[in-house]
Scaffold this motif. Structure first.
Motif, mmCIF file in Angstrom:
data_model
loop_
_atom_site.group_PDB
_atom_site.id
_atom_site.type_symbol
_atom_site.label_atom_id
_atom_site.label_comp_id
_atom_site.label_asym_id
_atom_site.label_seq_id
_atom_site.Cartn_x
_atom_site.Cartn_y
_atom_site.Cartn_z
ATOM 1 N N ALA A 159 -41.022 25.580 34.686
ATOM 2 C CA ALA A 159 -39.759 26.275 34.404
ATOM 3 C C ALA A 159 -38.800 25.399 33.608
ATOM 4 O O ALA A 159 -38.175 25.845 32.643
ATOM 5 N N PHE A 160 -38.677 24.121 34.003
ATOM 6 C CA PHE A 160 -37.753 23.215 33.328
ATOM 7 C C PHE A 160 -38.405 21.854 33.164
ATOM 8 O O PHE A 160 -38.910 21.279 34.134
ATOM 9 N N GLN A 161 -38.394 21.345 31.935
ATOM 10 C CA GLN A 161 -38.925 20.021 31.664
ATOM 11 C C GLN A 161 -37.805 19.007 31.880
ATOM 12 O O GLN A 161 -36.739 19.103 31.274
ATOM 13 N N ILE A 162 -38.049 18.021 32.740
ATOM 14 C CA ILE A 162 -37.049 17.009 33.040
ATOM 15 C C ILE A 162 -37.382 15.729 32.281
ATOM 16 O O ILE A 162 -38.498 15.211 32.379
ATOM 17 N N SER A 163 -36.430 15.237 31.493
ATOM 18 C CA SER A 163 -36.645 13.988 30.773
ATOM 19 C C SER A 163 -36.522 12.806 31.728
ATOM 20 O O SER A 163 -36.269 12.978 32.919
ATOM 21 N N SER A 164 -36.692 11.600 31.213
ATOM 22 C CA SER A 164 -36.698 10.404 32.065
ATOM 23 C C SER A 164 -35.360 10.228 32.769
ATOM 24 O O SER A 164 -34.289 10.429 32.190
ATOM 25 N N LEU A 165 -35.432 9.852 34.026
ATOM 26 C CA LEU A 165 -34.245 9.669 34.844
ATOM 27 C C LEU A 165 -33.854 8.188 34.886
ATOM 28 O O LEU A 165 -34.704 7.311 34.777
ATOM 29 N N PRO A 166 -32.560 7.905 35.052
ATOM 30 C CA PRO A 166 -32.134 6.510 35.157
ATOM 31 C C PRO A 166 -32.654 5.880 36.444
ATOM 32 O O PRO A 166 -32.897 6.577 37.428
ATOM 33 N N PRO A 167 -32.834 4.556 36.461
ATOM 34 C CA PRO A 167 -33.313 3.879 37.676
ATOM 35 C C PRO A 167 -32.207 3.762 38.725
ATOM 36 O O PRO A 167 -31.042 4.077 38.466
ATOM 37 N N ASP A 168 -32.603 3.285 39.907
ATOM 38 C CA ASP A 168 -31.666 2.979 40.996
ATOM 39 C C ASP A 168 -30.769 4.171 41.334
ATOM 40 O O ASP A 168 -29.542 4.089 41.316
ATOM 41 N N LEU A 169 -31.404 5.292 41.652
ATOM 42 C CA LEU A 169 -30.630 6.486 41.999
ATOM 43 C C LEU A 169 -30.120 6.470 43.433
ATOM 44 O O LEU A 169 -29.243 7.258 43.784
ATOM 45 N N ILE A 170 -30.690 5.596 44.263
ATOM 46 C CA ILE A 170 -30.266 5.559 45.669
ATOM 47 C C ILE A 170 -28.771 5.276 45.774
ATOM 48 O O ILE A 170 -28.069 5.811 46.649
ATOM 49 N N SER A 171 -28.240 4.436 44.862
ATOM 50 C CA SER A 171 -26.817 4.089 44.913
ATOM 51 C C SER A 171 -25.921 5.282 44.575
ATOM 52 O O SER A 171 -24.708 5.244 44.796
#
Length: 584
Positions: free
Chosen positions: A231-243
């Motif tokens: 349905a939706f293509q997701i591009s690369s996500l930034p690192p360290d999302l836990i913060s």
């Protein structure tokens, strides 16, 4: 010879056990698997045909310049208005052909899964799905997932009816729902969870296997026959999302408030339409016209909105345009769904969530210096959609399956938790639950309560009571009571009109020649003839005696009596049915 005889006896016993094993385990297992495969394959075809059909039809007129015009140096087109009005006329025709008093969607699937007589009307299901297809193809601001969910449940119910299977109907419903979500999002795990969490709302050993098979088969066939149409293509996500999780938790209530605005806007427009008494023909045309006018100037809010959401995920839409998209998407959705252009709320919620998430992400990016635009666009999709459809865990699983990022799922979960909590306090569990509440149906109290409310007193009423005549005196009445071994009797006229109730203790010490009419019980407890089992229990909780009269309030006719034992036996039977359904 004795040895041969022993061998024959042994193998005969073995074959008997094998046949018994086959009938008690292998055949039911094969039935469940066959059910899952059949429903999964069917919904894979239907879901993809729906989406691809909408894409094909919309692509034929989207870039057509036939009705274009220029205003203040800007190019506009009247095509959206023309097409959606045409779609409105087709929907009106479909409603007449299929005899639809209203449209049927996920709320009806949820209600059916909680009822004992839970078979869905196939004709209404087909008519509603066709209307949703026409609406989406005509550019109405509606979604496809809700109608497909209900269509999946309808197909499951239809298979139950024609197969005469002893598999519970709610499992058939769950298979269709799971397959619809799985094929739509290419997210089989989310489909399984959605069916259990949002529709049938219980886990049982019988239900898990066929629903899982149905969801997996739907995803598999969708990829094999139609390609990997995510349905939706997701591009690369930034690192360290836990913060980012604390921020996600903090902005969750904002997403919740936005979803409340969307849901209340739909309900408010719908109520205005009902109060207007204009009828569905005029209302549908009014809704289509208003939505078409909006589409002339803000065409992105029309249709399923998939391309616009993809543009947001790719950061291809200017930030100053997002507020316009947010306002007019909510308005267009409310006008379409509220006034008769039928469709789902799933896709509009995803659109509104993505837009609001992009806005919040842009603000947080400017405040923190970190690029959080994509992260909160995705989190917004989840946080606005989950309280609308009432499936928070399922929506988080959709995000996990789309992004393949555990960290992104956790960020989304943070916003989903606080968003859903906000909505549950201020609005309710989901849009579908609120639709049912508006119809006087409270799903939150469970199958047991619904069963009590839907079971009529007529199912337990009996005519085993002692009848007295107006001319009977105390002596005759006492003799009749002793002979019948009762302490209560009912005084009726020759037309069965209820006059009153007599208790033996009130007449046993009185003059034998006195008429019983002089000793009627003051304001005897009674139950109306159209009462539910729940109402019977509420009345019986204050009752002391043998039986309670069932009275037709209009004619004051005695329809029969019920005892406390009858009421509680019916209650226990219903509770056992619910326990069997939800635990096996």
């Amino acid at each position: 010879m004795p040895k041969l005889l022993f061998i024959l006896i042994y193998y005969r016993s073995f074959f008997k056990r094998f046949i018994l094993f086959g009938t008690s385990f292998l055949i039911p297992l094969a039935s469940l698997v066959t059910l899952g495969v059949g429903v999964g394959f069917t919904m894979a075809l239907v879901s993809n045909a729906f989406v691809q059909g909408v894409k094909f039809l919309t692509s034929t007129y989207e870039n057509n310049e036939l009705l274009s015009f220029t205003l203040l140096n800007q190019n506009y087109s009247l095509m959206p208005l023309f097409v959606i009005i045409l779609a409105a006329f087709l929907i009106i025709y479909v409603r007449k052909v299929f005899g639809l008093d209203r449209f049927y969607g996920p709320a009806d699937s949820i209600y059916a899964a909680h009822r004992a007589d839970n078979e869905l009307d196939v004709r209404r299901g087909w008519g509603s799905t066709l209307s949703a297809f026409i609406s989406a193809s005509g550019g109405a601001s509606v979604g496809q997932y809700g109608p497909l969910v209900h269509f999946g449940a309808t197909m499951g119910s239809y298979l139950k009816q024609i197969s005469k299977s002893n598999i519970p109907t709610d499992i058939f419903l769950g298979c269709g729902v799971a397959a619809a979500i799985s094929a739509g999002f290419n997210a089989p795990i989310a489909g399984i969870l959605f069916a259990h969490n949002a529709i049938i709302r219980h886990f049982s050993l019988k239900a898990v296997a066929p629903i899982a098979v149905s969801s997996l088969v739907a995803a598999s066939f969708s990829q094999s026959l139609f390609g990997n149409n995510v349905a939706f293509q997701i591009s690369s996500l930034p690192p360290d999302l836990i913060s980012v999780i604390p921020l996600a938790l903090a902005v969750g209530p904002v997403f919740g408030l936005i979803s409340i605005v969307m849901m209340n806007a739909i309900r408010y427009i719908g109520k205005l339409g009902t109060k207007s008494k204009l009828g569905y023909v005029k209302l549908t045309l009014i809704g289509a016209t208003l939505c078409g006018v909006i589409g002339i100037f803000v065409p992105e809010v029309l249709g399923l909105g998939t391309e616009t959401v993809r543009g947001l995920l790719s950061n291809e839409i200017a930030m100053d345009y997002l507020v316009i998209l947010l306002i007019f998407k909510i308005l267009a959705t409310a006008l379409c769904i509220g006034l008769g252009m039928f469709g789902g709320v799933f896709s509009p919620a995803i659109f509104i969530g993505a837009v609001s998430g992009a806005l919040i992400g842009a603000i947080l990016t400017s405040l923190t210096g970190n690029n959080l635009l994509l992260v909160f666009t995705i989190a917004g999709m989840a946080a606005v959609t989950s309280p609308v459809v009432g499936a928070p865990i399922s929506i988080v699983m959709v995000i996990l399956e789309l992004t393949a990022s555990y960290d992104m799922a956790l960020v989304s979960l943070g916003s989903v938790v606080t968003s859903s909590l906000t909505v549950s306090i201020l609005f309710g569990y989901s849009f579908f639950d609120r639709q049912l509440q508006d119809r006087g149906i409270d799903i939150r109290r469970g199958r047991g309560h619904l069963g009590l409310m839907e079971t009529s007193v007529g199912t337990i009423v009996t005519n085993e009571f002692l009848r007295l005549e107006e001319t009977d005196n105390n002596a005759i009445a006492i003799d009749k009571m002793v002979a019948a071994d009762v302490t209560e009797a009912y005084l009726l006229d020759d037309k069965d009109i209820f006059i009153g109730k007599i208790i033996i203790t009130d007449i046993v010490k009185e003059s034998p020649d006195a008429f019983v009419m002089n000793y009627l019980l003051d304001n005897p407890l009674s139950i109306k003839s159209d009462a539910s089992l729940q109402q019977c229990i509420e009345v019986a909780s204050e009752f002391v005696g043998e039986t309670i009269p069932i009275i037709d309030r209009k004619s004051n006719t005695l329809m029969g009596v019920v005892s406390e034992a009858d009421i509680f036996q019916a209650y226990l039977k219903l509770q056992n049915t619910v326990i069997d359904l939800e635990t096996k």
